[in-house]
Design an enzyme around this catalytic site. Structure first.
Site, PDB file in Angstrom:
ATOM      1  N   ASN A 190       0.802  -1.087  -0.006  1.00  0.00           N
ATOM      2  CA  ASN A 190       0.179  -0.200  -0.041  1.00  0.00           C
ATOM      3  C   ASN A 190       1.017   1.269   0.133  1.00  0.00           C
ATOM      4  O   ASN A 190       0.823   2.025   0.708  1.00  0.00           O
ATOM      5  CB  ASN A 190      -0.978  -0.084   1.009  1.00  0.00           C
ATOM      6  CG  ASN A 190      -2.173   1.042   1.175  1.00  0.00           C
ATOM      7  OD1 ASN A 190      -2.299   1.323   0.160  1.00  0.00           O
ATOM      8  ND2 ASN A 190      -2.593   1.380   2.285  1.00  0.00           N
ATOM      9  N   ALA A 191       1.796   1.286  -0.832  1.00  0.00           N
ATOM     10  CA  ALA A 191       2.709   2.418  -0.987  1.00  0.00           C
ATOM     11  C   ALA A 191       3.518   2.564   0.285  1.00  0.00           C
ATOM     12  O   ALA A 191       3.887   1.790   0.963  1.00  0.00           O
ATOM     13  CB  ALA A 191       2.086   3.685  -1.697  1.00  0.00           C
ATOM     14  N   CYS A 192       3.670   4.044   0.463  1.00  0.00           N
ATOM     15  CA  CYS A 192       4.235   4.269   1.577  1.00  0.00           C
ATOM     16  C   CYS A 192       3.608   4.074   3.042  1.00  0.00           C
ATOM     17  O   CYS A 192       4.024   3.971   4.261  1.00  0.00           O
ATOM     18  CB  CYS A 192       4.746   5.740   1.991  1.00  0.00           C
ATOM     19  SG  CYS A 192       3.307   6.928   1.570  1.00  0.00           S
ATOM     20  N   SER A 193       2.323   3.644   2.975  1.00  0.00           N
ATOM     21  CA  SER A 193       1.712   2.889   4.420  1.00  0.00           C
ATOM     22  C   SER A 193       1.438   1.351   4.140  1.00  0.00           C
ATOM     23  O   SER A 193       0.617   0.810   5.162  1.00  0.00           O
ATOM     24  CB  SER A 193      -0.007   3.673   4.010  1.00  0.00           C
ATOM     25  OG  SER A 193      -0.030   4.949   4.005  1.00  0.00           O
TER      26      SER A 193
END
Length: 106
Positions: free
Chosen positions: A78-81
């Site tokens: 979830n990308a940077c998350s």
């Protein structure tokens, strides 16, 4: 719903690790977290691995050499998350009673 607690954490030394694989670094962090929690590999009911650049089946690749393959392993991108999302999923697994001990790798 059940309360959820962080029982242990594990990290590797911060820096460039150009000679090490992501799997090797992940295994070191996992072993550190288990030791900090006073837990054994057999205590873990489920694992969640959050990564942006880890590639296919990263959680399985990290846990394979630790003999932790007979548990559900969910990879979260979830990308940077990614790691925060993996933690959220681990908390949810405990809150609903699906697991008592989860391992979150990020």
């Amino acid at each position: 719903m059940r309360d959820v607690y962080v029982a242990g954490v594990g990290m590797i030394r911060f820096g460039k690790h150009e000679q090490r694989s992501i799997e090797d670094m992940g295994r070191e962090a996992v072993l550190n977290a288990l030791a900090d929690a006073g837990a054994r590999r057999e205590d873990v009911n489920e694992s969640f691995c959050g990564t942006q650049w880890g590639g296919t089946l990263i959680g399985q690749r990290i846990l394979r050499d630790l003999g932790m393959t007979r548990i559900p392993i969910t990879n979260v991108e979830n990308a940077c998350s990614s790691s925060a999302s993996a933690l959220r999923e681990g908390v949810a697994a405990i809150k609903v009673g699906r697991a008592d001990v989860v391992l979150v790798i990020g």
